[in-house]
Design an enzyme around this catalytic site. Structure first.
Site, PDB file in Angstrom:
ATOM      1  N   LYS A   1       2.678 -26.131  13.072  1.00 32.31           N
ATOM      2  CA  LYS A   1       2.059 -24.825  12.842  1.00 32.31           C
ATOM      3  C   LYS A   1       0.753 -24.686  13.632  1.00 32.31           C
ATOM      4  O   LYS A   1       0.522 -23.664  14.285  1.00 32.31           O
ATOM      5  CB  LYS A   1       1.818 -24.653  11.334  1.00 32.31           C
TER       6      LYS A   1
ATOM      7  N   ARG B   1      -1.959 -22.006  18.340  1.00 29.46           N
ATOM      8  CA  ARG B   1      -2.851 -22.162  19.494  1.00 29.46           C
ATOM      9  C   ARG B   1      -2.126 -21.840  20.790  1.00 29.46           C
ATOM     10  O   ARG B   1      -2.710 -21.279  21.724  1.00 29.46           O
ATOM     11  CB  ARG B   1      -3.431 -23.588  19.509  1.00 29.46           C
TER      12      ARG B   1
ATOM     13  N   GLY C   1      -4.905 -18.615   7.363  1.00 28.12           N
ATOM     14  CA  GLY C   1      -6.314 -18.947   7.586  1.00 28.12           C
ATOM     15  C   GLY C   1      -6.580 -19.284   9.048  1.00 28.12           C
ATOM     16  O   GLY C   1      -7.608 -18.919   9.615  1.00 28.12           O
TER      17      GLY C   1
ATOM     18  N   ARG D   1     -10.424 -16.421   0.495  1.00 22.38           N
ATOM     19  CA  ARG D   1     -10.837 -17.629   1.233  1.00 22.38           C
ATOM     20  C   ARG D   1     -12.154 -17.392   1.973  1.00 22.38           C
ATOM     21  O   ARG D   1     -12.401 -16.309   2.485  1.00 22.38           O
ATOM     22  CB  ARG D   1      -9.704 -18.073   2.178  1.00 22.38           C
TER      23      ARG D   1
ATOM     24  N   SER E   1     -13.789 -29.170   9.663  1.00 19.91           N
ATOM     25  CA  SER E   1     -12.767 -28.115   9.687  1.00 19.91           C
ATOM     26  C   SER E   1     -12.402 -27.780  11.124  1.00 19.91           C
ATOM     27  O   SER E   1     -13.253 -27.383  11.922  1.00 19.91           O
ATOM     28  CB  SER E   1     -13.314 -26.860   8.989  1.00 19.91           C
TER      29      SER E   1
ATOM     30  N   GLN F   1     -10.655 -25.313  11.983  1.00 21.72           N
ATOM     31  CA  GLN F   1     -10.738 -23.855  12.168  1.00 21.72           C
ATOM     32  C   GLN F   1     -12.159 -23.441  12.539  1.00 21.72           C
ATOM     33  O   GLN F   1     -12.355 -22.600  13.424  1.00 21.72           O
ATOM     34  CB  GLN F   1     -10.247 -23.144  10.905  1.00 21.72           C
TER      35      GLN F   1
ATOM     36  N   ASP G   1      -3.721 -31.403   4.163  1.00 23.01           N
ATOM     37  CA  ASP G   1      -2.623 -30.512   3.756  1.00 23.01           C
ATOM     38  C   ASP G   1      -1.498 -31.278   3.046  1.00 23.01           C
ATOM     39  O   ASP G   1      -0.607 -30.667   2.460  1.00 23.01           O
ATOM     40  CB  ASP G   1      -2.054 -29.769   4.976  1.00 23.01           C
TER      41      ASP G   1
HETATM   42  O1  SPQ Z   1      -3.840 -21.698   8.307  1.00 20.54           O
HETATM   43  P1  SPQ Z   1      -4.124 -22.087   6.898  1.00 20.54           P
HETATM   44  O2  SPQ Z   1      -3.682 -21.016   5.952  1.00 20.54           O
HETATM   45  O3  SPQ Z   1      -5.564 -22.477   6.668  1.00 20.54           O
HETATM   46  O4  SPQ Z   1      -3.199 -23.378   6.582  1.00 20.54           O
HETATM   47  C1  SPQ Z   1      -3.449 -24.724   6.122  1.00 20.54           C
HETATM   48  C2  SPQ Z   1      -2.056 -25.222   5.551  1.00 20.54           C
HETATM   49  O5  SPQ Z   1      -1.960 -25.824   4.476  1.00 20.54           O
HETATM   50  O6  SPQ Z   1      -1.086 -24.995   6.259  1.00 20.54           O
HETATM   51  C3  SPQ Z   1      -4.554 -24.857   5.067  1.00 20.54           C
HETATM   52  F1  SPQ Z   1      -4.391 -24.225   4.006  1.00 20.54           F
HETATM   53  O7  SPQ Z   1      -3.718 -25.627   7.216  1.00 20.54           O
HETATM   54  C4  SPQ Z   1      -4.943 -25.658   7.966  1.00 20.54           C
HETATM   55  C5  SPQ Z   1      -5.644 -26.994   7.729  1.00 20.54           C
HETATM   56  O8  SPQ Z   1      -5.914 -27.220   6.374  1.00 20.54           O
HETATM   57  C6  SPQ Z   1      -4.593 -25.502   9.419  1.00 20.54           C
HETATM   58  C7  SPQ Z   1      -5.684 -25.914  10.353  1.00 20.54           C
HETATM   59  C8  SPQ Z   1      -5.587 -25.576  11.781  1.00 20.54           C
HETATM   60  O9  SPQ Z   1      -4.498 -25.282  12.303  1.00 20.54           O
HETATM   61  O10 SPQ Z   1      -6.651 -25.596  12.447  1.00 20.54           O
HETATM   62  C9  SPQ Z   1      -6.749 -26.680   9.926  1.00 20.54           C
HETATM   63  C10 SPQ Z   1      -6.956 -27.080   8.515  1.00 20.54           C
HETATM   64  O11 SPQ Z   1      -7.900 -26.210   7.915  1.00 20.54           O
HETATM   65  P2  SPQ Z   1      -9.506 -26.429   8.059  1.00 20.54           P
HETATM   66  O12 SPQ Z   1     -10.077 -25.421   7.080  1.00 20.54           O
HETATM   67  O13 SPQ Z   1      -9.769 -27.820   7.634  1.00 20.54           O
HETATM   68  O14 SPQ Z   1      -9.895 -26.139   9.430  1.00 20.54           O
END
Ligand code: SPQ
Length: 426
Positions: free
Chosen positions: A20, A25, A92, A120, A165, A167, A313
């Site tokens: 995913k 990306r 997210g 969120r 994180s 993200q 996750d």
């Molecule tokens: O995209 P989303 O909704 O945040 O999805 C999750 C998941 O469980 O699939 C988190 F709820 O994954 C994130 C992960 O926890 C995906 C991600 C990424 O692709 O950059 C990074 C992680 O989140 P974070 O907040 O630690 O950056």
């Protein structure tokens, strides 16, 4: 509704859908690059389809046929101002990474998602992007959606992120690519590094020193072809299924084994699980392998610190496995679970207790006492894909039948999950 029966054995050779994080990306960077990007193995889950829809709304031509996607990139400033709001759905990753991209664009855009996205936290990306010069607003001073962004004219920053994180890191680095000077992000522990690896694959220079990543502003991306490996976060459910059901074994082919994501492998091995990596190779800057998983008697362990971002996750399904491990499993330093699609400390505890599991929530994780006999139950995914799937795996080891309500959430990251489970269950 998804119905799961107690399994006698799990067996077979399978593949899981595309990663995913990498699929999101690939579309985003392809849209910003000069020229065409071809993606194979794309995850057709709802989250990644939201990303495609958002970029189409900004004038990017994207053709999708099953897991093959072609993105006609128009360069960084080829995006058009969207005429209505951008719907990020449940994702997210889409809203946070796009915040970084939109922060660079000389137009106005509004992003909104579903009920879960509305709860969120967004200030973690909004605050550093504002520091760089972007004009961003949202409910509660930018903490919650809808987010309204007018970007352009950014200045590089040195950002110390309070959370590990990917993200947050990615949003700032993407904005940094069009900011004046150098932008750096330092995080407390290393989070997944797909952005850094893929930016390099698109021709961008990225410097890394420990938990600090730096980019220089003014760099362009070049379109290319990308092969997306299977998602280790999806493979985790199958690994757990093997560990939950005696006499089971599986070969899971073509799984991404980026070291920032393989905490699940380390945890399963520490618990005493037999898991081998075979046919290891590198595809598009990402390590990939086949996973040979064999049922083993597990023992409880402690999970904390640096390991947590590497398996964040997977914690719901690790908690499920821990119910069948001898002794106590303690999960610490995982307060980030509270701000995922649901509060995953609360939802894991409330749903797992319905099976009769002995699980106690803590401020930053949970404690699971094993082994417990699980009894089939009616479970609510609470709209969280990972909760729905983790509880379906618990159902494989529970007596009788388990019903997962709101199972449509599973499509966010693992389309075909129910059919695959049926295929490998005896
Ligand atoms: O995209 P989303 O909704 O945040 O999805 C999750 C998941 O469980 O699939 C988190 F709820 O994954 C994130 C992960 O926890 C995906 C991600 C990424 O692709 O950059 C990074 C992680 O989140 P974070 O907040 O630690 O950056």
């Amino acid at each position: 509704m998804l119905r799961v029966k107690q399994a006698k054995q799990i067996e077979g050779t399978v593949r899981v859908p595309g990663d995913k994080s990498i699929s999101h990306r690939a579309v985003m960077f392809g849209a910003l690059a000069n020229g065409t990007t071809q993606i194979e193995g794309f995850l057709t889950g709802a989250d990644c389809l939201s990303t495609i829809a958002c970029f189409r709304k900004m004038g990017i031509e994207i053709e999708q046929k099953e897991d093959r996607v072609t993105v006609q990139g128009k360069g960084w400033y080829g995006l058009q101002e969207p005429s209505s709001y951008l719907d990020v759905g449940n994702s997210g990753t889409t809203i946070r990474l796009m915040s970084g991209i939109l922060a660079t664009q000389p137009f106005h855009a509004v992003m909104e998602g579903d009920e879960s996205i509305a709860k969120r936290p967004m200030r973690r990306v909004v605050a550093p992007l504002r520091q760089m010069g972007a004009k961003i607003d949202g409910r509660k001073e930018g903490e919650y959606t809808p987010l309204s962004i007018r970007g352009g004219d950014l200045q590089g920053i040195e950002y110390q992120s309070p959370v590990a994180s990917a993200q947050v890191k990615s949003a700032i680095l993407l904005a940094g690519l069009q900011a004046k000077g150098v932008t750096s992000v330092t995080e407390p522990h290393l989070s997944r590094d797909h952005t850094e690896r893929m930016l390099q694959a698109f021709g961008v220079q990225v410097e890394r020193d420990g938990c600090t990543v730096k980019v220089k502003g003014g760099q362009e991306l070049q379109g290319r072809s990308i092969k997306v490996p299977g998602d280790i976060s999806s493979a985790a459910f199958l690994i757990a299924a093997v560990m939950m059901v005696p006499g089971s074994s599986l070969l899971i082919e073509n799984v991404g084994v980026n070291p920032t994501r393989t905490g699940i492998i380390d945890a399963v091995r520490q618990m005493g699980g037999k898991l081998e990596l075979v046919n290891e190779r590198v595809v598009n800057e990402e390590p990939v392998a086949d996973l040979r998983v064999t049922h083993s008697e597990l023992t409880g362990i402690e999970l904390s610190g640096d390991l947590i971002p590497r398996l964040i996750d997977e914690i719901p399904v690790i908690a499920v496995m821990a119910t069948q491990a001898t002794g106590r499993t303690v999960i610490r330093d995982a307060q980030e679970l509270k701000v995922k699609e649901t509060d995953r400390i609360a939802t894991v505890v409330s749903q797992l207790r319905k099976f009769g599991a002995n699980v106690t929530p803590t401020e930053d994780g949970m404690i699971i006492e094993g082994k417990t006999v699980l009894t089939g139950a009616t479970i609510d995914s609470m709209g969280d894909h990972r909760i729905g799937m983790a509880m379906a795996i618990a159902g494989l080891a529970a007596s009788g039948e388990t019903v997962i309500e709101n199972d449509q959430a599973i499509d966010v990251s693992f389309p075909g999950f129910a059919a695959l489970l049926e295929q490998i269950s005896r």
